[in-house]
Design an enzyme around this catalytic site. Structure first.
Site, short mmCIF file in Angstrom:
data_model
loop_
_atom_site.label_atom_id
_atom_site.label_comp_id
_atom_site.label_asym_id
_atom_site.label_seq_id
_atom_site.Cartn_x
_atom_site.Cartn_y
_atom_site.Cartn_z
N HIS A 116 0.84 -1.19 0.00
CA HIS A 116 0.00 0.00 0.00
C HIS A 116 0.88 1.25 0.00
O HIS A 116 2.09 1.17 0.21
CB HIS A 116 -0.92 0.01 1.24
C1 T46 Z 1 2.90 0.82 6.89
C2 T46 Z 1 3.70 -0.41 7.12
C3 T46 Z 1 5.17 -0.12 7.24
C4 T46 Z 1 -4.18 -0.65 13.62
O1 T46 Z 1 -5.25 -0.96 14.20
N1 T46 Z 1 -3.48 0.45 14.01
C5 T46 Z 1 -2.30 0.82 13.41
O2 T46 Z 1 -1.71 1.84 13.79
C6 T46 Z 1 -1.80 0.01 12.33
C7 T46 Z 1 -0.50 0.37 11.64
C8 T46 Z 1 -2.51 -1.10 11.97
N2 T46 Z 1 -3.67 -1.42 12.60
C9 T46 Z 1 -4.39 -2.66 12.22
C10 T46 Z 1 -4.96 -2.66 10.80
C11 T46 Z 1 -4.89 -4.11 10.40
O3 T46 Z 1 -6.04 -4.77 10.84
O4 T46 Z 1 -3.45 -3.74 12.25
C12 T46 Z 1 -3.71 -4.66 11.20
C13 T46 Z 1 -2.44 -4.87 10.34
O5 T46 Z 1 -2.18 -3.68 9.60
P1 T46 Z 1 -1.63 -3.71 8.10
O6 T46 Z 1 -2.15 -4.89 7.39
O7 T46 Z 1 -1.87 -2.36 7.49
O8 T46 Z 1 -0.05 -3.92 8.39
P2 T46 Z 1 1.17 -3.82 7.34
O9 T46 Z 1 2.33 -4.43 8.01
O10 T46 Z 1 0.79 -4.31 6.00
O11 T46 Z 1 1.43 -2.21 7.20
C14 T46 Z 1 1.85 -1.46 8.32
C15 T46 Z 1 1.10 -0.12 8.39
O12 T46 Z 1 -0.30 -0.37 8.37
C16 T46 Z 1 1.45 0.80 7.27
O13 T46 Z 1 0.97 2.11 7.54
O14 T46 Z 1 3.35 1.75 6.24
O15 T46 Z 1 3.26 -1.20 8.25
#
Ligand code: T46
Length: 134
Positions: free
Chosen positions: A49
């Site tokens: 993303h």
């Molecule tokens: C990024 C990369 C480096 C939350 O509830 N609060 C938060 O602050 C974050 C970051 C995530 N979440 C929840 C949303 C999803 O249900 O945690 C779950 C996993 O998040 P996501 O699939 O977006 O994780 P990554 O590792 O793909 O991405 C993350 C960050 O979301 C993103 O901003 O830049 O790490």
């Protein structure tokens, strides 16, 4: 590409090392949120993303992982394996993270609270957005 590897000053002595992070000193924004990724399973890829507004800084506190960064025109792959280095990522940079070592702890500092509407999770949509004015 709107990314920057920041080398932090490491205060080391015979006891070990210490890195201090301060808003608008070695972190180029006001920190509103911090989260960390750990216990990542083998072969897992994360990210996929970009953000519309969010600026972030990623630090591997332990272990290593790779980032693929893409602004729609060029792609850069970076290995993060040094806790005295931070990867600053501006908005509108597509990121993918992979090759997490088993012990990897990835800390991310962000300039805003969590907001799902700030994510661009579709790559074609991302390309349209960044190439809109060119
Ligand atoms: C990024 C990369 C480096 C939350 O509830 N609060 C938060 O602050 C974050 C970051 C995530 N979440 C929840 C949303 C999803 O249900 O945690 C779950 C996993 O998040 P996501 O699939 O977006 O994780 P990554 O590792 O793909 O991405 C993350 C960050 O979301 C993103 O901003 O830049 O790490």
């Amino acid at each position: 590409m709107d990314i920057k590897l920041i080398q932090f000053e490491s205060h080391g002595d015979e006891r070990g090392s210490l890195v201090s992070l301060e808003d608008h000193k070695n972190i180029p924004f006001t920190i509103k949120r911090a989260y960390y990724i750990f216990d990542t399973k083998e072969q897992v890829k994360r990210g996929f993303h970009a953000h519309k507004q969010l600026k972030q800084l990623a630090i591997v506190l332990k272990g290593s992982c790779r980032f693929l960064l893409d602004n729609g025109k060029e792609k850069i792959e970076l290995l993060l394996d040094n806790p005295a280095q931070g990867l600053f990522i501006e908005s509108f940079v597509w990121r993918e993270m992979y090759d997490f070592s088993e012990d990897c702890v990835l800390l991310v500092l962000a300039d805003s609270f969590y907001d799902e509407s700030d994510y661009v999770r579709n790559y074609d949509e991302f390309l349209e957005m960044v190439n809109h004015d060119s």
